[in-house]
Scaffold this active site. Sequence first.
Site, short mmCIF file in Angstrom:
data_model
loop_
_atom_site.label_atom_id
_atom_site.label_comp_id
_atom_site.label_asym_id
_atom_site.label_seq_id
_atom_site.Cartn_x
_atom_site.Cartn_y
_atom_site.Cartn_z
N GLY A 501 0.82 -1.20 0.00
CA GLY A 501 0.00 0.00 0.00
C GLY A 501 0.85 1.25 0.00
O GLY A 501 2.08 1.19 0.12
N GLY A 503 0.32 5.59 1.21
CA GLY A 503 -0.49 6.71 1.64
C GLY A 503 0.25 8.01 1.48
O GLY A 503 1.31 8.07 0.84
N GLY A 504 -0.28 9.07 2.08
CA GLY A 504 0.37 10.37 1.98
C GLY A 504 1.73 10.37 2.63
O GLY A 504 2.61 11.15 2.28
N ASP A 621 -7.80 11.78 11.70
CA ASP A 621 -7.89 11.18 10.37
C ASP A 621 -8.47 9.77 10.45
O ASP A 621 -7.99 8.86 9.78
CB ASP A 621 -6.51 11.14 9.69
#
Length: 813
Positions: A501, A503-504, A621
Amino acid sequence: MGINFAKLCYIFAFIFLYLTDISLADDQLSPYQPINGNVALISAGKKFRLGFFNPKNSRNQYLGIWYDSIPTQTVVWVANRDNPLNDSSGILKMGDDGNLILQDRTERIVWSTNIKDSSSKSTVAQLLDSGNLVLRHESRDGYIWQSFDHPSDTLLAGMKLGRDSKNGLDRYLTPWKSADDPAPGEFSYGIDPRGLPQLVIRKGSIKKFRSGPWDGEQFSGILLLPNLLFEPKVITDSDEIYYEYGLNSESTLTRSVLSFSGSVQRYVWNNSSLEWIAMHVLPSNPCDNYGKCGSNSICAISDAKICSCLTGYVPRVAQDWEMLIWSGGCVRKHPLNCTKGEGFIEKKGVKLPDFLQFWINTSMSLKDCEMECLKNCSCTAYANSDVTGGGSGCLLWYGDLIDIKSFTESSNQKLYIRVTTSDLLSNSKKMKPLVLVFTVISVALAMFAVASCIIWKAKVRKQGMLPDSQARDEEKMELPIFNMNTILEATNNFSDSNKIGEGGFGPVYKGQLKTGQEIAVKRLSENSKQGPHEFKNEVILIAKLQHRNLVRLLGCCIQGEEKILVYEYMPNGSLNSFIFGGSNDTSNSLVWKRRFDIIIGIARGLLYLHRDSRLTIIHRDLKASNVLLDNNMNPKISDFGIARAFAGDQLLAKTIRVVGTYGYMSPEYVIDGLFSMKSDVFSFGALVLEIVSGKRNRQFHHPDHHHNLLGHAWQLWIEGKAFELIDPEMEDSFPMSEVLRCVQIGLLCVQQHPEDRPTMSYVVSMFDSEGTMLAQPKPPGFFTDRSPCETESMLGQRTCTINKMTISTVDGR
């Protein structure tokens, strides 16, 4: 001649009413004043109406009673349940023998009050404001027949459930067969008078639910919070044993209904929204199912494995319990033999066992009750029969103990379970040295770990792999430091085949240590704008957190420009793929119980962050992709890169750098940069609605409106169609009341104003306290969907394009 003229007048009056299609202004029906499909009786206070009706999607006609004061036709009693009329020609009138009779077009009697000897032909039928249809003599008080003695599926205030031995009555509810058919279904709901009175739902002759006995205050298995609407009562005398409830206000409209699926729901009419609101439902969770855990066990919905054996007992079939098959129950480890030294273990806050083999004495003290139990080798437990005034009376159980439930709420009911001498010792005297041993071992292990860590750090510094400044950072982080070579070896040099994966923050890789332990490695991206600060923030925060619903940080690696976090590996990936597609086992992962367990786990993890951890943490978040699932599908909250810690008395903070994910951020955070615990609550509510619906909030589209998922859920709720929100991929059978309760809690969490939203502690209590009446939600924040450009425009930003691509944050992560 005069009599014939009077009859003629009645006939003309009936013809007039039939042709003009109006209701009788009177609440009474007397001889020669029949009722047909166009005429009805209305109670004096205009609360109830008696007349003919057709169920939805049915051509059959029935005589029934329903509320006259509300716009929604809600039938509470049906006369001819087993014998419907196939047209609208039915007539209700007084028979020649004084009985109330219902005839079809051929004058065949399809229903009657069937009083064998009315003692007089001059009787009058009257519809009361309680909803009770009564038959009485014109000149005498008292009723010779009443509909309350012959309930259908609905219990109204003042109606009795129970036995009247004097008049030979057994009053209980039976459900409609379906929404279109009022004929009695296969379930029943009434009082079981054996031992102490308790409410029981049966399917045929099989018990499906039991309320537990009345303990003088309430039923021991139904802990309802005090309310201002109604007051339950149980009356026991020489002639009757029954349950009823009274209203605290005459303006309250409330009813209990036995549904055709076998659940009892308490409804309250809401004048503001003009709808019936479900106050509670029984059974409401797996522990309410009769004998869920088998004999000699206890069911606790708050435990991960809800069933456990009572002290002194072990599973009858251990292999079944390993597979969570509990129906076989438990058996004693050591048999009782009436030796000296046997005693009792106290269980607080429980539903008392069912009355299979029992003895009762209402005047005996609790101490005498204990002595009485010890006299009999077959006695397995005892309790007070009445908990009021400090407790009184004696209940003894013999043989197996069935259907015990534990509560997280406070309860005055206590059960004393008989155990052998060895079980008693292991539960008390042996606990102290055991605790001492564990304490000594724990301290020794902790000291060994600290010493090992210090030695290892010294070696690392000596080899020049960890600069002193970084070593000091590591000490502040209170986490193990992984060697870079270890990380490279575990991830096959950050191979693309190991990548799981991104993400940011940067890419995430799956790895395996030499010990065989699988890990997830999160590597700071060189291009990330939020690297060093968020890295340090996440390490410092998560190192202090320990909870079963938070992902566990195993350590970190800081070498040169490389900054890496090492987590426990979650084999089932993120909740994102679980509810929105991409799960490898969708056939088994979409069941409601699994979704509900995930919701509860997330709630408890968030509660820990807000209230129970050493620091008050605002996650900022919370979203589906930041909830990971372990082997057993237990949810674990992850990604604390933008989390913030609050001081002990701090409730609110403001930032000029709004970072988060569209669809989960609260209005006050997106617009004003204000965040608090209520910001996380908003995110949680959005996530709950996504889990129930299987739809993303931001990507939701509906042909009839432009609302996002929150707005769509709100619209369905106010229209009384919240069930339409449920994911069509879910299984066919699930507890509808539990799903709708989750929808209501989700909507309470996403309300526009933060002060209206509940705290996470209250959210968890709403899930745990099934009988609690919930508040009605107000409109949610961001009612109508907005594109990222629209939202950024509100913030004075212009950083997105006009295409339909979505982005995950306001400030890139």
